[in-house]
Design a protein around this motif. Structure first.
Motif, PDB file in Angstrom:
ATOM      1  N   GLU A  56       0.823  -1.219   0.000  1.00 43.18           N
ATOM      2  CA  GLU A  56       0.000   0.000   0.000  1.00 43.18           C
ATOM      3  C   GLU A  56       0.854   1.265   0.000  1.00 43.18           C
ATOM      4  N   TYR A  96      -0.754   3.232   8.276  1.00 44.59           N
ATOM      5  CA  TYR A  96      -1.573   3.484   7.086  1.00 44.59           C
ATOM      6  C   TYR A  96      -1.798   2.192   6.314  1.00 44.59           C
ATOM      7  N   CYS A  99      -4.206  -0.435   7.874  1.00 46.77           N
ATOM      8  CA  CYS A  99      -5.595   0.004   7.754  1.00 46.77           C
ATOM      9  C   CYS A  99      -6.110  -0.210   6.333  1.00 46.77           C
ATOM     10  N   GLU A 100      -5.325   0.205   5.346  1.00 44.64           N
ATOM     11  CA  GLU A 100      -5.732   0.064   3.953  1.00 44.64           C
ATOM     12  C   GLU A 100      -5.793  -1.400   3.526  1.00 44.64           C
ATOM     13  N   ALA A 103      -8.860  -3.058   5.161  1.00 43.14           N
ATOM     14  CA  ALA A 103     -10.085  -2.563   4.529  1.00 43.14           C
ATOM     15  C   ALA A 103     -10.245  -3.138   3.129  1.00 43.14           C
ATOM     16  N   CYS A 134     -15.215   1.482   6.221  1.00 39.87           N
ATOM     17  CA  CYS A 134     -15.055   2.931   6.441  1.00 39.87           C
ATOM     18  C   CYS A 134     -14.344   3.208   7.751  1.00 39.87           C
ATOM     19  N   ARG A 137     -10.605   2.593   7.431  1.00 43.23           N
ATOM     20  CA  ARG A 137      -9.910   3.628   6.654  1.00 43.23           C
ATOM     21  C   ARG A 137      -9.857   4.958   7.409  1.00 43.23           C
TER      22      ARG A 137
END
Length: 220
Positions: A56, A96, A99-100, A103, A134, A137
């Protein structure tokens, strides 16, 4: 894990709360990366092409998968610490990316996502749905970034003079980037790797991860 509202990890002066949501992001990203490593080991006998959650972040995409797990464990330990930690660029990248990654997996395959959540050290009773996507993210704070790590990949394609000029234009302190470059050349995990996974995986799961990594990371 400490109380849900203890805030011990700061990202650009904003706290990352210790919560079930952060546990979900870190756990899913770790187990999905491990699964990809096992897939490559079984079918190609080579994990060098196994991409992990740090895909990511373009700059860190080529970090070996086992080192990605080590960086995740280091950041996770800081997240659980009772002391304040100011997130490094690597920490920011890890948070980051988990989380990405979590998700994205939930969007693509909710069943695999749910499987990764079963049997962990914490109970997970939140519905696996679009709302959770949501929430994951939004877990990563909106930053008044001193440096946008998502744009650092451009430096890999520049010669030293161009790279230096770009860093100046972006207001980047080169010393902060040194650890980001260093992890690109790592292969082995750190000696505290297993200890740092406490609270994220069960003891049985930690031993399994250590066995997998030990069996495939034999290259000097």
């Amino acid at each position: 894990m400490h109380g849900q509202y203890e805030l011990m990890f700061k990202i650009s002066h904003l706290p990352l709360p210790q919560s079930l949501l952060s546990y979900v992001a870190f756990r899913v990203a770790l187990l999905e990366t491990l699964e990809r490593m096992l897939f490559h080991k079984h079918y190609t006998h080579d994990i060098s092409d196994a991409y992990g959650y740090l895909s990511e972040v373009p700059f860190l995409r080529e970090v070996p998968a086992q080192v990605q797990l080590d960086l995740l464990a280091i950041t996770w330990q800081k997240h659980l610490s009772r002391n304040w930690h100011s997130a490094t660029l690597i920490d920011q990248s890890v948070i980051y990316a988990v989380c990405e990654s979590a998700a994205g997996l939930l969007e693509a395959d909710p069943d695999i996502f749910a499987r990764h959540m079963r049997g962990g050290p914490l109970d997970f009773a939140v519905p696996v749905d679009a709302y959770l996507v949501c929430e994951l993210r939004q877990l990563y704070p909106v930053l008044s970034n001193e440096c946008d790590f998502l744009l650092l990949g451009q430096f890999l394609d520049l010669d030293p003079e161009q790279s230096a000029q770009s860093k100046i234009e972006m207001g980047i302190n080169p010393s902060k980037l040194t650890p980001m470059f260093d992890v690109l050349g790592r292969w082995h995990v750190s000696t505290q790797f297993q200890v740092r996974l406490e609270g994220l995986l069960t003891e049985v799961e930690i031993q399994h991860v250590a066995t997998v990594i030990g069996s495939i990371c034999t290259r000097a």
